[in-house]
Every structure is written in structure tokens, then in C-alpha cells.
Design an enzyme around this catalytic site. Sequence first.
Site, PDB file in Angstrom:
ATOM      1  N   GLU A  83     -11.103   0.218   6.628  1.00  0.00           N
ATOM      2  CA  GLU A  83     -10.851  -0.311   5.293  1.00  0.00           C
ATOM      3  C   GLU A  83     -10.438  -1.781   5.384  1.00  0.00           C
ATOM      4  OE1 GLU A  83      -7.071   2.389   4.778  1.00  0.00           O
ATOM      5  OE2 GLU A  83      -7.010   0.750   3.359  1.00  0.00           O
ATOM      6  N   CYS A 115      -7.745   5.255   4.231  1.00  0.00           N
ATOM      7  CA  CYS A 115      -7.437   5.813   5.553  1.00  0.00           C
ATOM      8  C   CYS A 115      -8.219   7.080   5.875  1.00  0.00           C
ATOM      9  CB  CYS A 115      -5.945   6.116   5.664  1.00  0.00           C
ATOM     10  SG  CYS A 115      -4.923   4.694   5.367  1.00  0.00           S
ATOM     11  N   HIS A 237      -1.942  12.151   8.574  1.00  0.00           N
ATOM     12  CA  HIS A 237      -2.047  10.692   8.452  1.00  0.00           C
ATOM     13  C   HIS A 237      -0.622  10.146   8.381  1.00  0.00           C
ATOM     14  CE1 HIS A 237      -2.763   6.703   7.182  1.00  0.00           C
ATOM     15  NE2 HIS A 237      -2.308   6.891   5.949  1.00  0.00           N
TER      16      HIS A 237
HETATM   17  P1  HMG Z   1      11.150   0.971   0.204  1.00  0.00           P
HETATM   18  O1  HMG Z   1      11.413   0.789  -1.239  1.00  0.00           O
HETATM   19  O2  HMG Z   1      11.238  -0.218   1.090  1.00  0.00           O
HETATM   20  O3  HMG Z   1      12.132   2.010   0.874  1.00  0.00           O
HETATM   21  O4  HMG Z   1       9.717   1.605   0.325  1.00  0.00           O
HETATM   22  P2  HMG Z   1      12.997   3.206   0.241  1.00  0.00           P
HETATM   23  O5  HMG Z   1      14.115   2.639  -0.525  1.00  0.00           O
HETATM   24  O6  HMG Z   1      12.079   4.204  -0.428  1.00  0.00           O
HETATM   25  O7  HMG Z   1      13.593   3.813   1.588  1.00  0.00           O
HETATM   26  C1  HMG Z   1      12.764   4.430   2.511  1.00  0.00           C
HETATM   27  C2  HMG Z   1      13.572   5.552   3.157  1.00  0.00           C
HETATM   28  O8  HMG Z   1      14.596   4.980   3.981  1.00  0.00           O
HETATM   29  C3  HMG Z   1      14.312   6.441   2.149  1.00  0.00           C
HETATM   30  O9  HMG Z   1      14.248   7.769   2.647  1.00  0.00           O
HETATM   31  C4  HMG Z   1      15.751   5.932   2.216  1.00  0.00           C
HETATM   32  O10 HMG Z   1      16.711   6.900   1.843  1.00  0.00           O
HETATM   33  C5  HMG Z   1      15.840   5.610   3.692  1.00  0.00           C
HETATM   34  P3  HMG Z   1      13.571   8.948   1.764  1.00  0.00           P
HETATM   35  O11 HMG Z   1      14.325   9.014   0.492  1.00  0.00           O
HETATM   36  O12 HMG Z   1      12.127   8.506   1.545  1.00  0.00           O
HETATM   37  O13 HMG Z   1      13.654  10.142   2.651  1.00  0.00           O
HETATM   38  N1  HMG Z   1      16.919   4.672   4.048  1.00  0.00           N
HETATM   39  C6  HMG Z   1      17.699   4.803   5.132  1.00  0.00           C
HETATM   40  N2  HMG Z   1      17.745   5.766   6.082  1.00  0.00           N
HETATM   41  C7  HMG Z   1      18.660   5.612   7.090  1.00  0.00           C
HETATM   42  N3  HMG Z   1      19.519   4.570   7.155  1.00  0.00           N
HETATM   43  C8  HMG Z   1      19.511   3.602   6.222  1.00  0.00           C
HETATM   44  C9  HMG Z   1      18.569   3.696   5.153  1.00  0.00           C
HETATM   45  N4  HMG Z   1      18.272   2.927   4.074  1.00  0.00           N
HETATM   46  C10 HMG Z   1      17.260   3.540   3.422  1.00  0.00           C
HETATM   47  N5  HMG Z   1      20.349   2.566   6.315  1.00  0.00           N
HETATM   48  C11 HMG Z   1       7.724   2.528   1.185  1.00  0.00           C
HETATM   49  C12 HMG Z   1       9.235   2.447   1.325  1.00  0.00           C
HETATM   50  C13 HMG Z   1       7.153   3.497   2.185  1.00  0.00           C
HETATM   51  C14 HMG Z   1       7.350   2.984  -0.223  1.00  0.00           C
HETATM   52  C15 HMG Z   1       7.147   1.099   1.435  1.00  0.00           C
HETATM   53  O14 HMG Z   1       7.332   0.761   2.783  1.00  0.00           O
HETATM   54  C16 HMG Z   1       5.696   0.958   1.101  1.00  0.00           C
HETATM   55  O15 HMG Z   1       5.319   0.629  -0.020  1.00  0.00           O
HETATM   56  N6  HMG Z   1       4.790   1.187   2.117  1.00  0.00           N
HETATM   57  C17 HMG Z   1       3.353   1.082   1.930  1.00  0.00           C
HETATM   58  C18 HMG Z   1       2.776   2.283   1.223  1.00  0.00           C
HETATM   59  C19 HMG Z   1       2.784   3.545   2.048  1.00  0.00           C
HETATM   60  O16 HMG Z   1       2.874   3.520   3.257  1.00  0.00           O
HETATM   61  N7  HMG Z   1       2.622   4.697   1.379  1.00  0.00           N
HETATM   62  C20 HMG Z   1       2.558   5.972   2.035  1.00  0.00           C
HETATM   63  C21 HMG Z   1       1.713   7.000   1.311  1.00  0.00           C
HETATM   64  S1  HMG Z   1       0.089   6.358   0.885  1.00  0.00           S
HETATM   65  C22 HMG Z   1      -0.812   6.412   2.365  1.00  0.00           C
HETATM   66  O17 HMG Z   1      -0.409   7.027   3.296  1.00  0.00           O
HETATM   67  C23 HMG Z   1      -2.097   5.647   2.405  1.00  0.00           C
HETATM   68  C24 HMG Z   1      -2.040   4.329   3.146  1.00  0.00           C
HETATM   69  O18 HMG Z   1      -1.985   4.552   4.527  1.00  0.00           O
HETATM   70  C25 HMG Z   1      -3.258   3.485   2.809  1.00  0.00           C
HETATM   71  C26 HMG Z   1      -4.623   4.115   2.861  1.00  0.00           C
HETATM   72  O19 HMG Z   1      -4.884   5.265   2.643  1.00  0.00           O
HETATM   73  O20 HMG Z   1      -5.548   3.311   3.042  1.00  0.00           O
HETATM   74  C27 HMG Z   1      -0.836   3.483   2.764  1.00  0.00           C
END
Ligand code: HMG
Length: 391
Positions: A83, A115, A237
Site C-alpha cells: 500500500e 494491509c 495483523h
Molecule cells: P493515542 O491517542 O496516541 O493513544 O493513539 P491512546 O491514548 O489511545 O493510548 C494508547 C494505549 O496506551 C491505551 O491503552 C492507553 O491506556 C495506554 P488501551 O486503552 O488502548 O488499552 N497508555 C499507557 N499504558 C501504560 N503506561 C502509560 C500509558 N499511557 C497510555 N504511561 C493509536 C493510539 C493506536 C490510535 C495511534 O497510535 C494511531 O492512530 N495509530 C495508527 C492507526 C492504527 O494503528 N490503528 C490500528 C487499527 S487499524 C489497522 O490495523 C490498519 C493499519 O495497519 C493500516 C492498514 O490496514 O493499511 C493501520
Amino acid sequence: MSNAASFGIHDLSFATTEYVLSHAALAEYNGTEIGKYHIGIGQRSMSVCAADEDIVTLGAAAAAPIIARHGSERIRTVVFATESSIDQAKSAGIYVHSLLGLQSACRVVELKQACYGATAALQFAIGLVRRDPDQQVLVIASDVSKYELDSPGEATQGAAAVAMLVSADPALVCIENASGLFTADVMDFWRPNYRTTALVDGQESVEAYLQAVAGSWKDYGEQGGRTLDEFAAFCYHQPFTKMAYKAHRHLLNHAGHSADQADIEHAIGQTVAYNTSIGNSYTASVYLALAALLDQADDLTDRPIGFLSYGSGSVAEFFAGTAVPGYREHLRTAANLAAIARRKPVDHARYRELHEWSFPADGGDHPTPQQTTGPFRLAGVSGHKRIYQAR
Ligand code: HMG
């Protein structure tokens, strides 16, 4: 023609980048509590491309050991899943075909659905080798994941390529017929043609992924699939490794099973070792999970492995494979560990420079700096043409 009874992955090899950025360095720069990266999303570091690396050099580096081991006489199809495409018309696979010296009697195409593309490639490849079991298909999943600097997605970048030789009577993993499918039109993650970085609605993407897990599992059951307790492990994935844990918990809850933390760790724990260090390699990610599992697990012979492939937008597929007797003799564990260990750490400032590197679009001669020490390099662009070199 042979009387093949099974079809699947005969060999698997991967490559990753010249450089690596630790999440500790990213956290120090942006003031994030490191626990969010190490525990919250389950990531330790991300692979970073040198200026003279791209999906082609990574794909060729992943596939070269397969050609060295098996030759290329039986390969009449190359499917390149990505992609992070480098051209709107020409398949990246043709550059790889050339770098590897494959025969001209070969079809080469590029496949895209976020993906999920490599899983489509694997399934299409199995269809081709069923039609003629003497032929083999080279599937290459290669991606460079890039989000905007200082965005929430930044911590989930990465890059790698997995190459798989798909054949009859495979030496590693037989892929079973039953397969659960799920497609839904969602805007969770996308990249318009004019952008180099992906756009994402992070929380929506996690929800869309979980919905797709339930949807593809439902169809898998309706297609006569196995029951959950038959599986030895699950390769999801992994956009970030914590997502595999979230997804498996969701699947267990959805299927009415208890979601005990120890059971989840047992099902997922050995699949995350490579992705936690490489980051999101998009199409390659689920197959890096398989590589980590096969490299680390005690004997999985004849044990079913569940696969959940998800591509934003979205398409998901749940399917199963079984490890073939003797598979451990064909693993590339030492090379896999070496591919990860050979990366050179970069500091945050250097990472930002590399992130912002791009070619001018003026059609001039633009050689790249010699940075990668890998077997193939992108030497530059000239007259809008990319120039690759094998060492
Ligand atoms: P964010 O807003 O930076 O993080 O976004 P958050 O506030 O959601 O925190 C993440 C986790 O860390 C949470 O845990 C927090 O509690 C924890 P959860 O509630 O999820 O279990 N946390 C802590 N833990 C321990 N100690 C601490 C601490 N602070 C917080 N001190 C997000 C996170 C993944 C959304 C962001 O990084 C993002 O947008 N990533 C890109 C999108 C993505 O990967 N999506 C996944 C699903 S889609 C997919 O898989 C397809 C993809 O690969 C593309 C494709 O298909 O082509 C992306």
C-alpha cells in the site's frame, strides 16, 4: 503433473531496513511517558528506511534467499502486495523480477487493499498452484508505513518485506480451504494519491478492526471452519502489537469464551517478537507474526494456526494453516534475527531528516546518498525513472 493434496507456504523470508529508531528516543523527544509505547501500544522500536531503500529494495532483499534456495524455474507468477506503492502504473514487482533475474515467462502484478493485500495475494496464489501444482508463485508483501511527524500514528510506523514461495506440498504451512471474509466501507485509514503519509482516525480504526474480527470469524464458522479451541496460536495483523491482544480478547468475548489473560498470552505471546521491534509493516505484518511464531514455538507440527488479516477501508479474512511435519528444518530463524539486529540506531534528529527525505519531482538526475548496506539499493531517479542496483 503431481498429485498434490495440500497447498500453502513453502518458504518464508523477510527483510527490514538499514536504520532503527527506538521508542525511548521518540518518547524523550516528545515527552511521552515511555510506558505508553512499551506497554500501551506494545512497541519498542521502529524500522526506518535509508534514503536509498524502498519497497522494491526491501522486497528484493526478502525474496533473494528464497531464489537462492529453490531456484526460480517454477516461478511463473510474482504478486507484489503493497500500500506504499512507488508508481501508479508499473508494478514494483517488475523491478524485483529484474533485480532477481527471474525468467521472462512470468506474470507480475501489484495488489492493493491496505494491509490486507498480501493475504489476497496468498489466496490467489493458492488458486494458481491448484490449477497447475508444478508451478510456484512468489508473493512479496512490502511496505513502508509513514504517518505525519508528531501525529498519534507516528509511534506505529515501521517498514519490512516478507517474501513467500507458494506451492503444492509446501514445506512450512498448509493453508486450509475454509476462509471467513468481511468487507465494510469505512474511512478509518487511507492515503490519497497526492500524499506520502497516511491519514487515520485512530480510535475509529481500532473499532473498525475489532468489528472486522467478529465479522470474518462469523463467516469463517459459516464456511465450516474450525472451533476456537482447536487453534495452537493466532497470527493477527499487528499495526502495533497490543492490537493483537485487543483483537483476541474481542474474539474470545464475541465467541462466548472466557478471556483469561494467561490464555490470551498463550495464543498471542510468541507472535509479537518481530513486530514489536519492526513496527507496522502493513501487508507484511501478519506474516512477520507467523515468522516469529514458527521461530519461537515448541513443535507446532500438525497444529492449526489462526490468521486474521485486516486492511483498513476495510477488508478482513480469517483463515487457518497447519504446520507441516519437518517444517523446523526449513526455518530461517538465524537470518530473521540477523535482519533485525543489523539495523543501525538513529537519533531523533536523524530520523526526522530521513522522514522528510523525498526526490524532487522535476525529472532531473537525483542520485541518492549511499546509505544502505543491504543487497539492493535505490541509486536515484533520472528522467522520472527509478534506478536500482544490486551489489
Ligand atoms: P493515542 O491517542 O496516541 O493513544 O493513539 P491512546 O491514548 O489511545 O493510548 C494508547 C494505549 O496506551 C491505551 O491503552 C492507553 O491506556 C495506554 P488501551 O486503552 O488502548 O488499552 N497508555 C499507557 N499504558 C501504560 N503506561 C502509560 C500509558 N499511557 C497510555 N504511561 C493509536 C493510539 C493506536 C490510535 C495511534 O497510535 C494511531 O492512530 N495509530 C495508527 C492507526 C492504527 O494503528 N490503528 C490500528 C487499527 S487499524 C489497522 O490495523 C490498519 C493499519 O495497519 C493500516 C492498514 O490496514 O493499511 C493501520
